[in-house]
Design a protein around this motif. Structure first.
Motif, PDB file in Angstrom:
ATOM      1  N   LEU A  96       0.841  -1.188   0.000  1.00  0.00           N
ATOM      2  CA  LEU A  96       0.000   0.000   0.000  1.00  0.00           C
ATOM      3  C   LEU A  96       0.882   1.245   0.000  1.00  0.00           C
ATOM      4  CD1 LEU A  96      -2.598  -1.011   2.764  1.00  0.00           C
ATOM      5  CD2 LEU A  96      -3.069  -0.801   0.314  1.00  0.00           C
ATOM      6  N   PRO A  97       0.427   2.329  -0.659  1.00  0.00           N
ATOM      7  CA  PRO A  97       1.179   3.582  -0.598  1.00  0.00           C
ATOM      8  C   PRO A  97       0.973   4.252   0.746  1.00  0.00           C
ATOM      9  CG  PRO A  97      -0.815   3.882  -1.888  1.00  0.00           C
ATOM     10  CD  PRO A  97      -0.750   2.421  -1.571  1.00  0.00           C
ATOM     11  N   GLU A  98       1.929   5.100   1.146  1.00  0.00           N
ATOM     12  CA  GLU A  98       1.890   5.736   2.460  1.00  0.00           C
ATOM     13  C   GLU A  98       0.646   6.596   2.634  1.00  0.00           C
ATOM     14  OE1 GLU A  98       4.825   8.372   5.403  1.00  0.00           O
ATOM     15  OE2 GLU A  98       5.286   8.179   3.263  1.00  0.00           O
ATOM     16  N   ASP A  99       0.201   7.305   1.580  1.00  0.00           N
ATOM     17  CA  ASP A  99      -0.920   8.228   1.741  1.00  0.00           C
ATOM     18  C   ASP A  99      -2.247   7.514   1.961  1.00  0.00           C
ATOM     19  OD1 ASP A  99      -1.302   7.187  -0.759  1.00  0.00           O
ATOM     20  OD2 ASP A  99      -1.212   9.089  -1.834  1.00  0.00           O
ATOM     21  N   GLN A 100      -2.301   6.189   1.699  1.00  0.00           N
ATOM     22  CA  GLN A 100      -3.517   5.436   1.996  1.00  0.00           C
ATOM     23  C   GLN A 100      -3.522   4.850   3.408  1.00  0.00           C
ATOM     24  OE1 GLN A 100      -4.738   2.469  -0.840  1.00  0.00           O
ATOM     25  NE2 GLN A 100      -4.283   3.769  -2.616  1.00  0.00           N
ATOM     26  N   VAL A 101      -2.380   4.998   4.097  1.00  0.00           N
ATOM     27  CA  VAL A 101      -2.256   4.372   5.414  1.00  0.00           C
ATOM     28  C   VAL A 101      -2.173   5.417   6.523  1.00  0.00           C
ATOM     29  CG1 VAL A 101      -0.862   2.838   6.833  1.00  0.00           C
ATOM     30  CG2 VAL A 101      -1.150   2.350   4.394  1.00  0.00           C
ATOM     31  N   VAL A 102      -1.294   6.419   6.376  1.00  0.00           N
ATOM     32  CA  VAL A 102      -1.113   7.427   7.416  1.00  0.00           C
ATOM     33  C   VAL A 102      -2.406   8.220   7.596  1.00  0.00           C
ATOM     34  CG1 VAL A 102       0.156   9.492   8.087  1.00  0.00           C
ATOM     35  CG2 VAL A 102       1.363   7.583   7.004  1.00  0.00           C
ATOM     36  N   ASP A 103      -2.797   8.403   8.854  1.00  0.00           N
ATOM     37  CA  ASP A 103      -4.044   9.053   9.275  1.00  0.00           C
ATOM     38  C   ASP A 103      -5.291   8.216   9.005  1.00  0.00           C
ATOM     39  OD1 ASP A 103      -3.037  11.296  10.511  1.00  0.00           O
ATOM     40  OD2 ASP A 103      -2.941  12.456   8.640  1.00  0.00           O
ATOM     41  N   ALA A 104      -5.112   7.017   8.461  1.00  0.00           N
ATOM     42  CA  ALA A 104      -6.242   6.108   8.282  1.00  0.00           C
ATOM     43  C   ALA A 104      -6.543   5.420   9.627  1.00  0.00           C
ATOM     44  CB  ALA A 104      -5.918   5.066   7.215  1.00  0.00           C
ATOM     45  N   PRO A 105      -7.736   4.841   9.788  1.00  0.00           N
ATOM     46  CA  PRO A 105      -8.031   4.102  11.023  1.00  0.00           C
ATOM     47  C   PRO A 105      -7.218   2.801  11.089  1.00  0.00           C
ATOM     48  CG  PRO A 105      -9.836   3.878   9.463  1.00  0.00           C
ATOM     49  CD  PRO A 105      -8.906   4.900   8.872  1.00  0.00           C
ATOM     50  N   TRP A 106      -7.091   2.262  12.294  1.00  0.00           N
ATOM     51  CA  TRP A 106      -6.340   1.011  12.471  1.00  0.00           C
ATOM     52  C   TRP A 106      -6.866  -0.084  11.540  1.00  0.00           C
ATOM     53  CZ3 TRP A 106      -6.861   0.459  18.534  1.00  0.00           C
ATOM     54  CH2 TRP A 106      -6.174   1.521  19.162  1.00  0.00           C
ATOM     55  N   SER A 107      -8.156  -0.066  11.313  1.00  0.00           N
ATOM     56  CA  SER A 107      -8.780  -1.129  10.521  1.00  0.00           C
ATOM     57  C   SER A 107      -8.240  -1.194   9.100  1.00  0.00           C
ATOM     58  CB  SER A 107     -10.297  -0.946  10.483  1.00  0.00           C
ATOM     59  OG  SER A 107     -10.636   0.334   9.957  1.00  0.00           O
ATOM     60  N   ALA A 108      -7.513  -0.144   8.662  1.00  0.00           N
ATOM     61  CA  ALA A 108      -6.950  -0.160   7.304  1.00  0.00           C
ATOM     62  C   ALA A 108      -5.893  -1.243   7.153  1.00  0.00           C
ATOM     63  CB  ALA A 108      -6.363   1.208   6.961  1.00  0.00           C
ATOM     64  N   ILE A 109      -5.192  -1.576   8.258  1.00  0.00           N
ATOM     65  CA  ILE A 109      -4.117  -2.578   8.157  1.00  0.00           C
ATOM     66  C   ILE A 109      -4.208  -3.669   9.226  1.00  0.00           C
ATOM     67  CG2 ILE A 109      -2.513  -0.983   7.039  1.00  0.00           C
ATOM     68  CD1 ILE A 109      -1.138  -0.574   9.732  1.00  0.00           C
ATOM     69  N   TYR A 110      -5.132  -3.527  10.183  1.00  0.00           N
ATOM     70  CA  TYR A 110      -5.241  -4.532  11.254  1.00  0.00           C
ATOM     71  C   TYR A 110      -6.646  -5.127  11.277  1.00  0.00           C
ATOM     72  CZ  TYR A 110      -0.789  -3.070  13.341  1.00  0.00           C
ATOM     73  OH  TYR A 110       0.540  -2.806  13.566  1.00  0.00           O
ATOM     74  N   PRO A 111      -6.802  -6.447  11.287  1.00  0.00           N
ATOM     75  CA  PRO A 111      -8.124  -7.067  11.445  1.00  0.00           C
ATOM     76  C   PRO A 111      -8.636  -6.893  12.864  1.00  0.00           C
ATOM     77  CG  PRO A 111      -6.422  -8.753  11.442  1.00  0.00           C
ATOM     78  CD  PRO A 111      -5.730  -7.448  11.137  1.00  0.00           C
ATOM     79  N   LEU A 112      -9.886  -7.312  13.115  1.00  0.00           N
ATOM     80  CA  LEU A 112     -10.551  -7.064  14.387  1.00  0.00           C
ATOM     81  C   LEU A 112      -9.784  -7.654  15.577  1.00  0.00           C
ATOM     82  CD1 LEU A 112     -12.950  -6.045  16.027  1.00  0.00           C
ATOM     83  CD2 LEU A 112     -14.141  -8.180  15.485  1.00  0.00           C
ATOM     84  N   ALA A 113      -9.344  -8.919  15.477  1.00  0.00           N
ATOM     85  CA  ALA A 113      -8.664  -9.558  16.611  1.00  0.00           C
ATOM     86  C   ALA A 113      -7.408  -8.788  16.996  1.00  0.00           C
ATOM     87  CB  ALA A 113      -8.323 -11.007  16.267  1.00  0.00           C
ATOM     88  N   ALA A 114      -6.665  -8.297  16.005  1.00  0.00           N
ATOM     89  CA  ALA A 114      -5.452  -7.531  16.285  1.00  0.00           C
ATOM     90  C   ALA A 114      -5.802  -6.196  16.931  1.00  0.00           C
ATOM     91  CB  ALA A 114      -4.662  -7.315  15.003  1.00  0.00           C
ATOM     92  N   ARG A 115      -6.900  -5.560  16.468  1.00  0.00           N
ATOM     93  CA  ARG A 115      -7.289  -4.275  17.051  1.00  0.00           C
ATOM     94  C   ARG A 115      -7.698  -4.441  18.512  1.00  0.00           C
ATOM     95  NH1 ARG A 115     -10.231  -3.950  12.160  1.00  0.00           N
ATOM     96  NH2 ARG A 115     -12.258  -3.841  13.247  1.00  0.00           N
ATOM     97  N   GLU A 116      -8.373  -5.528  18.832  1.00  0.00           N
ATOM     98  CA  GLU A 116      -8.746  -5.781  20.233  1.00  0.00           C
ATOM     99  C   GLU A 116      -7.511  -5.964  21.097  1.00  0.00           C
ATOM    100  OE1 GLU A 116     -11.283  -9.163  19.871  1.00  0.00           O
ATOM    101  OE2 GLU A 116     -13.100  -7.955  19.482  1.00  0.00           O
ATOM    102  N   ARG A 117      -6.508  -6.642  20.542  1.00  0.00           N
ATOM    103  CA  ARG A 117      -5.268  -6.848  21.302  1.00  0.00           C
ATOM    104  C   ARG A 117      -4.547  -5.518  21.516  1.00  0.00           C
ATOM    105  NH1 ARG A 117      -2.754  -8.037  24.848  1.00  0.00           N
ATOM    106  NH2 ARG A 117      -1.164  -9.638  25.135  1.00  0.00           N
ATOM    107  N   ILE A 118      -4.589  -4.648  20.500  1.00  0.00           N
ATOM    108  CA  ILE A 118      -3.950  -3.332  20.609  1.00  0.00           C
ATOM    109  C   ILE A 118      -4.646  -2.488  21.675  1.00  0.00           C
ATOM    110  CG2 ILE A 118      -3.577  -1.155  19.366  1.00  0.00           C
ATOM    111  CD1 ILE A 118      -3.119  -2.937  16.825  1.00  0.00           C
TER     112      ILE A 118
END
Length: 393
Positions: A34-56
């Motif tokens: 993915l390019p940086e501009d699609q990731v930075v300032d995006a929500p966690w869900s852009a690169i992390y699935p639900l189980a990972a977000r709960e762990r975070i």
């Protein structure tokens, strides 16, 4: 300000507490596709699935800032999941505020074992911390030498720099820890002082190789009150050195107070029974003697130690069989005088006639007969037996 320009070979990202991705390293962008501009300032869900977000979320809420070793998954632009092992550390950025820095490597190897061990430690710590049982672990700045003489071992336990390694909230509540104080940071001697009772406690541990259950000790709460407690204890010993011991503790003060009251009451009853002028004998349906008082010991020439080997019918000659005596006592009407039976003491050294009365009593789901023997004056003639029954008050 978080430095986003540092080159990294690990996959690194920084997440803010409000759910945004603050920065992503080049290695991670390459893995995600993915390019940086699609990731930075995006929500966690852009690169992390639900189980990972709960762990975070759990890492943000953890008591310790880290580092924490955790197993996570990243989601690539194609939707495929990449298992990774991450080292997480909380930090504060002047602009983004509370953040979490995650340094990740593809799953596999020693770091996975570390993540598994870290998770197991977290689970066990959570179980111990939330338990209602007061749990503790004590260790020493200098291990205790168990090859030393017993009294020297006891001295070292109290003087080799004992400290709390882990005590849970139930432990802090039990000892009334002062408000705002961490029980684990307080000196051991404040709750476990060196005293004759606690030296005896350590002596029992030494003789049991630091493996005991329900071992009593006398501890001091922070409100200045001594409490009687029982400990289940295990020790970590290597060679002849004791490095730590741990266990659970229960407050048994109310039980100890109740036991003391019961002992006083039992002592009083023993004194009263012992002082009765008439002989008192307690027997079961088979004629086994359960108890006699002092007057009965004198009359029958019998000590309490001899009771298990003697039968009631070997000592007293009755006017009717023992089962019938049980039945007669059971049929006694309340408020009516007890029937008086003539009996004869079979003590060859001291033959005597006696008036016998009987009452039924139930103890521990079994029936016993309580017999009172009042000796009668006058000689016992040869062949005289208790063949008469009279009723009296």
């Amino acid at each position: 300000m978080i430095d986003k320009a540092t080159p990294e070979i690990e996959m690194v990202d920084i997440l803010s507490r409000d759910g945004r991705i603050v920065s992503v390293g080049a290695a991670e962008l390459g893995c995600l596709g993915l390019p940086e501009d699609q990731v930075v300032d995006a929500p966690w869900s852009a690169i992390y699935p639900l189980a990972a977000r709960e762990r975070i979320e759990e890492l943000f809420a953890a008591a310790s800032a880290g580092p924490h070793v955790v197993a996570l998954e990243l989601r690539q632009g194609s939707g495929a999941l990449v298992p990774v092992t991450a080292i997480a550390m909380r930090l504060v950025d002047p602009v983004a505020g509370a953040c979490l820095r995650l340094v990740k490597w593809p799953r596999g190897g020693t770091l996975d074992d570390l993540a598994r061990l870290s998770e197991e430690k977290e689970v066990l710590s959570s179980i111990l911390e939330t338990s209602d049982d007061a749990g503790w672990c004590m260790e020493w700045a200098e291990p205790v030498d168990l090859s030393a003489p017993e009294q020297e071992i006891i001295r070292q336990v109290f003087e080799n720099g004992p400290r709390w390694r882990f005590c849970n909230d139930a432990m802090a509540r039990l000892y009334r820890t002062p408000e705002g104080k961490d029980f684990n940071a307080l000196p051991v001697h404040e709750t476990f002082p060196r005293s004759p009772e606690n030296e005896a406690f350590i002596r029992r541990l030494v003789r049991a190789s630091f493996d005991v259950n329900a071992s009593p000790s006398r501890d001091l709460r922070y409100d200045g009150v001594y409490i009687e407690v029982e400990n289940d204890v295990r020790g970590h010993i290597r060679g002849n050195l004791l490095y730590r011991m741990w266990g659970t503790v229960r407050d048994v003060s109310k039980h100890a107070r109740r036991a003391a009251v019961l002992r006083e009451e039992i002592d009083a009853l023993e004194a009263i029974l012992g002082a009765l002028p008439d002989a008192l004998v307690i027997t079961d349906r088979d004629g086994h003697l359960l108890r006699i008082n002092s007057a009965a010991e004198e009359l029958l020439d019998l000590s309490p130690e001899e009771l298990p080997g003697r039968a009631f019918t070997d000592l007293i000659e009755l006017p009717l069989p023992l089962p019938e005596l049980f039945a007669a006592a059971a049929n006694r009407k309340p408020g009516h005088p007890s029937r008086v039976y003539p009996a004869r003491v079979l003590n060859p050294e001291r033959r005597a006639r006696a008036d016998l009365t009987a009452r039924l009593v139930q103890l521990r789901d079994a029936e016993y007969l309580v017999l009172c023997l009042r000796t009668r004056l006058g000689p016992v003639t040869v062949g005289e037996g208790p063949d008469r029954i009279r009723v009296g008050g």
